[in-house]
Design an enzyme around this catalytic site. Structure first.
Site, PDB file in Angstrom:
ATOM      1  N   LYS A   1       8.874   0.568  -4.815  1.00 55.52           N
ATOM      2  CA  LYS A   1       7.576   0.774  -5.460  1.00 55.52           C
ATOM      3  C   LYS A   1       7.752   1.007  -6.964  1.00 55.52           C
ATOM      4  CE  LYS A   1       3.489   3.792  -4.995  1.00 55.52           C
ATOM      5  NZ  LYS A   1       2.920   4.900  -4.185  1.00 55.52           N
TER       6      LYS A   1
ATOM      7  N   SER B   1      -1.361   3.575  -2.544  1.00 55.46           N
ATOM      8  CA  SER B   1      -0.899   2.943  -3.767  1.00 55.46           C
ATOM      9  C   SER B   1       0.368   2.091  -3.586  1.00 55.46           C
ATOM     10  CB  SER B   1      -0.634   4.000  -4.853  1.00 55.46           C
ATOM     11  OG  SER B   1       0.328   4.946  -4.446  1.00 55.46           O
ATOM     12  N   SER B   2       1.002   2.166  -2.414  1.00 50.15           N
ATOM     13  CA  SER B   2       2.192   1.331  -2.167  1.00 50.15           C
ATOM     14  C   SER B   2       1.774  -0.040  -1.630  1.00 50.15           C
ATOM     15  CB  SER B   2       3.131   2.035  -1.172  1.00 50.15           C
ATOM     16  OG  SER B   2       3.387   3.359  -1.551  1.00 50.15           O
TER      17      SER B   2
ATOM     18  N   ILE C   1       0.771  10.574  -1.609  1.00 50.87           N
ATOM     19  CA  ILE C   1       0.158  11.857  -1.920  1.00 50.87           C
ATOM     20  C   ILE C   1      -1.209  12.010  -1.260  1.00 50.87           C
ATOM     21  CG2 ILE C   1      -1.075  11.204  -4.031  1.00 50.87           C
ATOM     22  CD1 ILE C   1      -0.094  13.887  -5.219  1.00 50.87           C
ATOM     23  N   GLY C   2      -1.678  10.955  -0.608  1.00 51.68           N
ATOM     24  CA  GLY C   2      -2.966  11.037   0.075  1.00 51.68           C
ATOM     25  C   GLY C   2      -3.122   9.936   1.116  1.00 51.68           C
ATOM     26  N   GLY C   3      -2.000   9.251   1.383  1.00 52.76           N
ATOM     27  CA  GLY C   3      -2.030   8.128   2.313  1.00 52.76           C
ATOM     28  C   GLY C   3      -1.422   6.878   1.710  1.00 52.76           C
ATOM     29  N   SER C   4      -0.725   7.018   0.584  1.00 54.13           N
ATOM     30  CA  SER C   4      -0.284   5.861  -0.195  1.00 54.13           C
ATOM     31  C   SER C   4       0.809   5.027   0.453  1.00 54.13           C
ATOM     32  CB  SER C   4       0.182   6.309  -1.584  1.00 54.13           C
ATOM     33  OG  SER C   4      -0.916   6.777  -2.327  1.00 54.13           O
TER      34      SER C   4
END
Length: 573
Positions: free
Chosen positions: A136, A211-212, A232-235
């Site tokens: 990433k 985000s990934s 950090i929140g589901g990334s």
């Protein structure tokens, strides 16, 4: 001073301001253009490297190599039946094809060729000997930018590899590309003004998640066999679920974060996790065996020296599994709900005990705790990344909310309260807090965690089965529904290990049932959610598997059980 002179001075001042703004924007635009050209040159070098290998090797056949699962590929590399060169250039060639289709690769890590030579010269073969891996964007690789999709991070190459990269190389892995992310990382879309929009590999009108997201798209399309992201929140979990692969977020402190660039520097309210993404659970487990080694504990002594627990992962003891189909905040789509219930039935038939479980006060958690933690400074740190540059259209809504002064957010909260109570609460949660208020919030998070664990213990659970966001959203709509991450961000605040496994796909019946979807609140967010997931027939749907902190191997073992039962069912059909 005459009126005409004042007018002239004002005009000159205004013209100077406009000129400075134009020059700043032009400078930013030049940096973006240079970055795009640099990426094209990097991809061209990647193409030349692949051709250079293929020309003297006309018998090279990449298809069989690309078909191997990671454990099998590792075995063939270690016994010499496959050479690291054949594998690296097979994946390099495939990654180029994939990124031309979905725009997921942002950089070619040229030193993969010297790493290849280094790996071959070593007498001892590591657990990932000769395995090409993707990384990433936000994870430092020496000599390359970690942009986070922001112009200000361009032309600032990392001085050294992140610890996780150093350990992967120590185990014989060959990092060869970096992948795309949404601007600032705080989104589960995958678009920025430097590298553009990454597309879903199965449907180009959909987002691969974030985000990934670049990792998810590349791995799903066969351009990488193993990738690493942050969460950090589901990334990790959301793009894995959207794309139909497996993804795993470790307990926050289990893997070193040294050299991993966070979305919001300094915040400690919510724990980020690092983890692998691959097509199957055994590949995730193998990557963690490789990472959880003495080399990582030596390089980063803040990481607890806990090697991979083989006994837990390989256990076949029946599990006591809590489950829920809704968190009472984001109503699951028909396919999300069906995925959990069908998986529950498979687990029960296999001899496991399934127990209804209700997450504590999810509405209060999402509207009060969640937003307060990430934006305790009123969004100031988040906004620093956007100084002097434009916001990507997919991020504009969050940037606008962060820019609003506290008094205006409070006014908006009062205006929308009769329409949507949860939107009203969320707006006031974004206000800046004092240090005392932040400490009170941290106390509230600790108490919430203990309440959650208390209910878990009361039911004597081993693990929990629950939904993960899905199916894939239409491009642009994740930015209008950040609260859709309620199923995933909960386990970042709790700092529980969590992973996702694809178990089904959207059916015509699911799509028909979606027409009557109203959500739990029938407000704007529920309407956006229904719109975002429309037209998803055939797209993958996953479930989420969760364990208590530091029980990462147990979580993986549970994921493996879900995967095995799902595959057995598929084979019967």
């Amino acid at each position: 001073m005459s009126v005409s002179l004042v007018s002239a001075l004002l005009c000159c001042s205004a013209a100077t301001v406009l000129l400075l703004r134009w020059r700043r924007r032009r400078k930013v635009q030049r940096k973006v253009e240079e970055a795009k050209e640099r990426r094209e040159r990097a991809l061209e070098r990647m193409l030349k490297a692949a051709r250079k290998f293929k020309e003297p090797n006309p018998g090279h056949k990449p298809e069989p190599i690309l078909s191997f699962a990671l454990p099998e590929l590792c075995g063939k590399l270690r016994d010499g039946s496959l050479s690291p060169e054949n594998v690296l250039y097979a994946y390099m060639d495939q990654a180029l094809k994939v990124t031309r289709d979905v725009n997921c690769v942002t950089d070619y890590l040229e030193d993969c060729e010297s790493q290849l030579l280094h790996v071959k010269s070593q007498g001892k073969k590591g657990l990932l000997y000769g395995v090409p891996i993707s990384i990433k964007d936000s994870i430092d690789c020496k000599g390359h930018d970690s942009t986070l999709g922001l112009v200000k991070h361009l032309n600032l190459p990392a001085a050294t590899d992140a610890v996780v990269i150093q350990v992967l190389k120590h185990q014989g892995a060959i990092p060869f590309v970096k992948t795309n992310v949404p601007q600032s990382l705080l989104s589960y879309d995958c678009s920025n003004l430097i590298f553009g929009q990454t597309l879903h590999p199965l449907d180009h009108s959909k987002s691969p998640g974030g985000s990934s997201g670049g990792e998810g798209a590349l791995i799903k399309s066969g351009g990488s066999i193993l990738g690493f992201g942050t969460d950090i929140g589901g990334s990790i979990r959301i793009p894995a679920a959207f794309c139909g692969i497996c993804g795993f977020k470790t307990t926050g402190g289990r893997i070193s974060k040294k050299g991993v660039i966070p979305s919001i520097r300094g915040q400690k309210s919510v724990a980020a996790g690092i983890g692998p993404m691959a097509k199957d659970v055994d590949s995730l487990a193998l990557s963690l065996r490789a990472l959880l080694c003495n080399e990582m504990f030596r390089l980063d002594p803040t990481v607890p020296p806990l090697p991979f627990n083989e006994q837990v992962y390989s256990s076949s003891q029946p599990l006591r599994i809590g489950y829920y189909v809704t968190d009472s905040f984001t109503m699951p789509s028909p396919s999300m709900r069906r995925a959990v219930l069908e998986t529950k039935q498979l687990l029960e038939k296999a001899g496991h005990t399934l127990v209804p479980f209700k997450p504590c006060r999810t509405d209060d958690f999402m509207c009060s705790i969640s937003a307060k933690g990430l934006f305790a400074d009123g969004g100031a740190t988040f906004l620093e990344g956007f100084k002097g540059e434009s916001a990507d259209p997919k991020a504009k809504e969050l940037v606008l909310l962060a820019k609003l002064p506290n008094w205006f957010r409070s006014l908006l909260s009062c205006i929308v309260k009769p329409i949507s109570l949860r939107i009203s609460k969320m707006l006031t949660s974004l206000n800046e807090r004092s240090v005392k208020e932040l400490w009170e919030l941290h106390t509230e998070i600790e108490e919430y965690c203990q309440e959650f664990i208390g209910e878990w213990r009361r039911l004597d659970l081993d693990v929990v089965l629950c939904p993960v966001l899905g199916p894939a959203f239409k491009i642009g709509l994740p930015g209008r529904l950040s609260v859709g991450a309620s199923y995933t961000i909960l386990y970042n605040y709790l700092d529980f290990p969590a992973g996702v496994v694809p178990v089904t796909s959207v059916t015509e019946e699911d799509e028909e049932e979606l027409k009557s979807f109203r959500g739990h609140f029938n407000d704007m967010w529920d309407k956006v959610f229904a719109k975002a997931i429309q037209g998803a027939v055939g797209l993958p749907v996953a479930v989420q598997c969760v364990a208590l902190p530091w029980q990462d191997e147990l979580c993986l073992r549970f994921m493996k059980e879900v995967e095995k039962l799902t595959q057995e069912k598929s084979n019967k059909n």
